[in-house]
Scaffold this motif. Structure first.
Motif, PDB file in Angstrom:
ATOM      1  N   VAL A  70      42.428  35.832  51.372  1.00 28.44           N
ATOM      2  CA  VAL A  70      42.289  37.447  50.358  1.00 28.44           C
ATOM      3  C   VAL A  70      42.739  37.017  48.588  1.00 28.44           C
ATOM      4  N   ALA A  71      44.204  36.552  48.662  1.00 25.82           N
ATOM      5  CA  ALA A  71      45.253  36.396  47.315  1.00 25.82           C
ATOM      6  C   ALA A  71      44.184  35.592  46.994  1.00 25.82           C
ATOM      7  N   GLY A  72      43.866  34.609  47.358  1.00 30.00           N
ATOM      8  CA  GLY A  72      43.661  32.994  46.558  1.00 30.00           C
ATOM      9  C   GLY A  72      42.165  33.037  46.134  1.00 30.00           C
ATOM     10  N   ASN A  73      41.805  33.773  47.104  1.00 33.01           N
ATOM     11  CA  ASN A  73      39.968  33.566  46.532  1.00 33.01           C
ATOM     12  C   ASN A  73      39.570  34.267  45.261  1.00 33.01           C
ATOM     13  N   VAL A  74      40.570  35.717  45.557  1.00 33.09           N
ATOM     14  CA  VAL A  74      40.896  36.570  44.529  1.00 33.09           C
ATOM     15  C   VAL A  74      41.266  35.661  42.988  1.00 33.09           C
ATOM     16  N   ALA A  75      42.237  35.213  42.930  1.00 32.88           N
ATOM     17  CA  ALA A  75      43.221  35.068  41.918  1.00 32.88           C
ATOM     18  C   ALA A  75      41.994  33.003  41.236  1.00 32.88           C
ATOM     19  N   SER A  76      41.342  32.586  42.358  1.00 32.72           N
ATOM     20  CA  SER A  76      40.487  31.483  42.203  1.00 32.72           C
ATOM     21  C   SER A  76      39.306  32.078  40.937  1.00 32.72           C
ATOM     22  N   GLY A  77      38.711  33.439  41.707  1.00 30.71           N
ATOM     23  CA  GLY A  77      38.098  34.113  40.591  1.00 30.71           C
ATOM     24  C   GLY A  77      38.104  34.518  38.573  1.00 30.71           C
ATOM     25  N   PHE A  78      39.679  34.379  38.848  1.00 27.60           N
ATOM     26  CA  PHE A  78      40.362  35.254  37.873  1.00 27.60           C
ATOM     27  C   PHE A  78      40.553  33.150  37.109  1.00 27.60           C
ATOM     28  N   ALA A  79      41.032  32.120  37.771  1.00 28.02           N
ATOM     29  CA  ALA A  79      41.003  30.590  37.214  1.00 28.02           C
ATOM     30  C   ALA A  79      40.138  30.528  35.816  1.00 28.02           C
ATOM     31  N   PHE A  82      39.935  24.143  35.361  1.00 29.31           N
ATOM     32  CA  PHE A  82      39.963  23.539  36.281  1.00 29.31           C
ATOM     33  C   PHE A  82      41.422  23.220  36.956  1.00 29.31           C
ATOM     34  N   VAL A  83      42.874  22.888  36.417  1.00 32.51           N
ATOM     35  CA  VAL A  83      43.373  21.662  37.098  1.00 32.51           C
ATOM     36  C   VAL A  83      44.040  23.289  38.092  1.00 32.51           C
ATOM     37  N   LEU A  84      44.066  24.499  37.545  1.00 30.39           N
ATOM     38  CA  LEU A  84      44.730  25.542  38.203  1.00 30.39           C
ATOM     39  C   LEU A  84      43.680  26.175  38.818  1.00 30.39           C
ATOM     40  N   LEU A  85      42.491  26.419  38.943  1.00 24.12           N
ATOM     41  CA  LEU A  85      41.315  26.965  40.125  1.00 24.12           C
ATOM     42  C   LEU A  85      41.959  25.147  41.448  1.00 24.12           C
ATOM     43  N   MET A  86      41.815  23.944  41.331  1.00 24.95           N
ATOM     44  CA  MET A  86      42.049  23.060  42.548  1.00 24.95           C
ATOM     45  C   MET A  86      43.798  23.803  42.826  1.00 24.95           C
ATOM     46  N   ALA A  87      44.353  23.917  41.814  1.00 20.59           N
ATOM     47  CA  ALA A  87      45.500  24.241  42.787  1.00 20.59           C
ATOM     48  C   ALA A  87      45.668  25.320  43.796  1.00 20.59           C
ATOM     49  N   LEU A  88      44.497  26.275  42.815  1.00 23.94           N
ATOM     50  CA  LEU A  88      44.508  27.455  43.602  1.00 23.94           C
ATOM     51  C   LEU A  88      43.555  27.273  45.396  1.00 23.94           C
ATOM     52  N   ARG A  89      42.734  26.286  45.599  1.00 22.72           N
ATOM     53  CA  ARG A  89      41.409  26.589  46.419  1.00 22.72           C
ATOM     54  C   ARG A  89      42.814  25.355  47.289  1.00 22.72           C
ATOM     55  N   PHE A  90      44.010  24.800  46.883  1.00 21.92           N
ATOM     56  CA  PHE A  90      44.073  23.925  47.404  1.00 21.92           C
ATOM     57  C   PHE A  90      45.242  24.782  49.104  1.00 21.92           C
ATOM     58  N   VAL A  91      45.762  25.793  48.365  1.00 22.72           N
ATOM     59  CA  VAL A  91      46.893  26.777  48.895  1.00 22.72           C
ATOM     60  C   VAL A  91      46.098  27.794  49.798  1.00 22.72           C
ATOM     61  N   THR A  92      45.007  28.059  49.533  1.00 17.80           N
ATOM     62  CA  THR A  92      43.925  28.561  50.227  1.00 17.80           C
ATOM     63  C   THR A  92      43.103  28.525  51.066  1.00 17.80           C
ATOM     64  N   SER A  93      42.868  26.791  50.695  1.00 16.94           N
ATOM     65  CA  SER A  93      42.345  25.873  52.251  1.00 16.94           C
ATOM     66  C   SER A  93      42.789  26.448  53.105  1.00 16.94           C
ATOM     67  N   LEU A  94      44.852  25.284  52.680  1.00 17.92           N
ATOM     68  CA  LEU A  94      45.618  25.358  53.008  1.00 17.92           C
ATOM     69  C   LEU A  94      46.149  26.056  54.505  1.00 17.92           C
ATOM     70  N   GLY A 145      33.117  33.140  40.078  1.00 19.86           N
ATOM     71  CA  GLY A 145      34.603  34.561  40.333  1.00 19.86           C
ATOM     72  C   GLY A 145      34.140  35.242  40.996  1.00 19.86           C
ATOM     73  N   ALA A 146      32.201  35.488  40.772  1.00 19.24           N
ATOM     74  CA  ALA A 146      32.187  36.891  42.157  1.00 19.24           C
ATOM     75  C   ALA A 146      31.981  36.155  42.937  1.00 19.24           C
ATOM     76  N   MET A 147      31.813  35.175  43.268  1.00 19.10           N
ATOM     77  CA  MET A 147      31.060  34.446  44.887  1.00 19.10           C
ATOM     78  C   MET A 147      32.748  34.287  45.651  1.00 19.10           C
ATOM     79  N   TYR A 148      33.700  33.616  44.555  1.00 17.47           N
ATOM     80  CA  TYR A 148      35.247  33.805  45.011  1.00 17.47           C
ATOM     81  C   TYR A 148      35.625  34.830  45.596  1.00 17.47           C
ATOM     82  N   TRP A 149      35.205  35.983  44.777  1.00 18.42           N
ATOM     83  CA  TRP A 149      35.468  37.966  45.084  1.00 18.42           C
ATOM     84  C   TRP A 149      34.932  37.932  46.255  1.00 18.42           C
ATOM     85  N   THR A 150      33.657  37.717  46.428  1.00 17.25           N
ATOM     86  CA  THR A 150      32.683  37.924  48.139  1.00 17.25           C
ATOM     87  C   THR A 150      33.492  37.728  48.883  1.00 17.25           C
TER      88      THR A 150
END
Length: 373
Positions: A70-79, A82-94, A145-150
């Protein structure tokens, strides 16, 4: 619930890819790298799970991992980078992959594992179809971001169901005895290393080919002048045959005809990819997507059952899962690199077909030798 939500971001990759290109100005290689990282993390969650899966309370673990999703998807929407987005998506997917390990392990311990795995596959495809149809209309003017928040909201909807998990299911004495019994029974028939290697290569190439094509279906359509809304509708409808085919495979079950089922599925998959050459129109693109998705999910249960029949206990399927994740991770970045280097989709599609053909050869080799064993 978890199957439908956790796999959503992987199944709607074509829609998210288009938004990422618009918002961040990403190149095909960068888009492929992001999906490869995300898919790879989803699969790599299997490795640390060997250490914690039977040592912690599963309810506590799934609550924690769901919170991270949940937190990772929320944060991804605010990224904003691109580098920050990749880091957030890695943690969220893990974290999402870790939950999947729990769900799949428990599904294998139900009174009817085949039905449990069938539900697991079908509902993720249903959710993917719904979101592919709905997201473009709802978020046409919105940022990615709207998709990630959903997705974060959908993950939060899973929280009330976590308590239904038996937190001690993998630590109780009965379960431990069951695991030992299974291990003993499979060790009687040790896996043949050559066949095992051939089977793993077949699975890896299968996923490299299909994930590379699927991740760029939106770009292939766009390059042919097909609009994003039309593309999304076609891909959503293509999920219907993708749902029907594993149901057919479940009804047919495993049989001496498995070799022919696999052959037919692989031929259909190659045809589906071939139809994407040369800038297809809407009708041709739709046929390609339908055939591609039907063949993909029809082949999968028979290919996995072929690996399972090799013996070797749980190690075979655990390693197979890593090959699936590896193929999913390699496919998008390889395809993105080929698209960027060539300026078109032809080389990428040619490599995908080559991978499908080689995977077919490996799958057939296993069938022939396994039947004769």
């Amino acid at each position: 619930m978890f199957s439908a939500v956790l796999y959503t971001v992987l199944l709607i990759a074509p829609v998210i890819a288009g938004k990422l290109v618009q918002q961040f100005g990403l190149t095909p290689t960068e888009v492929g790298s992001l999906f490869s990282l995300e898919l790879g993390a989803f699969s790599l969650a299997t490795v640390p799970a060997y250490l914690w899966l039977r040592r912690v309370n599963l309810v506590t673990a799934v609550y924690a991992f769901t919170g991270i999703v949940v937190a990772g998807n929320v944060a991804s929407g605010f990224a904003t980078s691109f580098v920050l987005l990749m880091a957030l998506r890695f943690v969220t997917s893990l974290a999402a992959g870790s939950i999947t390990v729990v769900i799949l392990t428990l599904s294998g311990k139900t009174s009817n594992p085949s039905r449990a795995f069938g539900i697991f596959v079908v509902f993720q495809l249903i959710m993917g179809a719904i979101i592919l149809a709905v997201f473009p209309a709802l978020f046409a003017a919105a940022k990615v971001g709207a998709m990630y928040w959903t997705l974060a909201g959908l993950a939060a909807c899973c929280l009330p169901f976590v308590r239904l998990i038996d937190g001690e299911a993998l630590r109780g004495p009965q379960q431990a005895e069951g695991v030992d019994s299974d291990a003993t029974s499979t060790e009687v028939r040790p896996v043949n290393k050559v066949k095992f290697a051939v089977g793993l290569i077949a699975v890896l190439l299968f996923y490299v080919g299909l994930s590379g094509v699927w991740s760029f279906m939106g770009q292939i359509a766009g390059g042919s002048g097909i609009g994003l809304s039309t593309t999304s509708i076609v891909l959503a409808l293509a999920t219907i045959p993708g749902i029907i085919s594993p149901l057919i495979a479940t009804i047919l079950g495993d049989s001496p005809h498995r070799r022919w089922f696999l052959l037919g599925g692989y031929i259909a998959l190659a045809v589906g990819v071939s139809l994407l050459f040369g800038g297809p129109g809407v009708v041709q693109f739709a046929i390609a997507a339908f055939v591609f998705k039907f063949a993909w999910t029809f082949i999968l249960p028979y290919l996995l059952s072929s690996l399972s029949d090799l013996g070797g206990g749980g190690h075979v399927m655990n390693t197979t899962n890593l090959m699936i994740g590896g193929g999913f991770a390699i496919g998008p970045i390889l395809s993105g690199t080929l698209i960027e280097a060539s300026g078109g989709f032809g080389p990428m599609l040619a490599v995908a077909i080559t991978g499908v053909v080689l995977s077919l050869v490996g799958a057939m080799a296993i069938q022939g030798r396994t039947r004769g064993a």
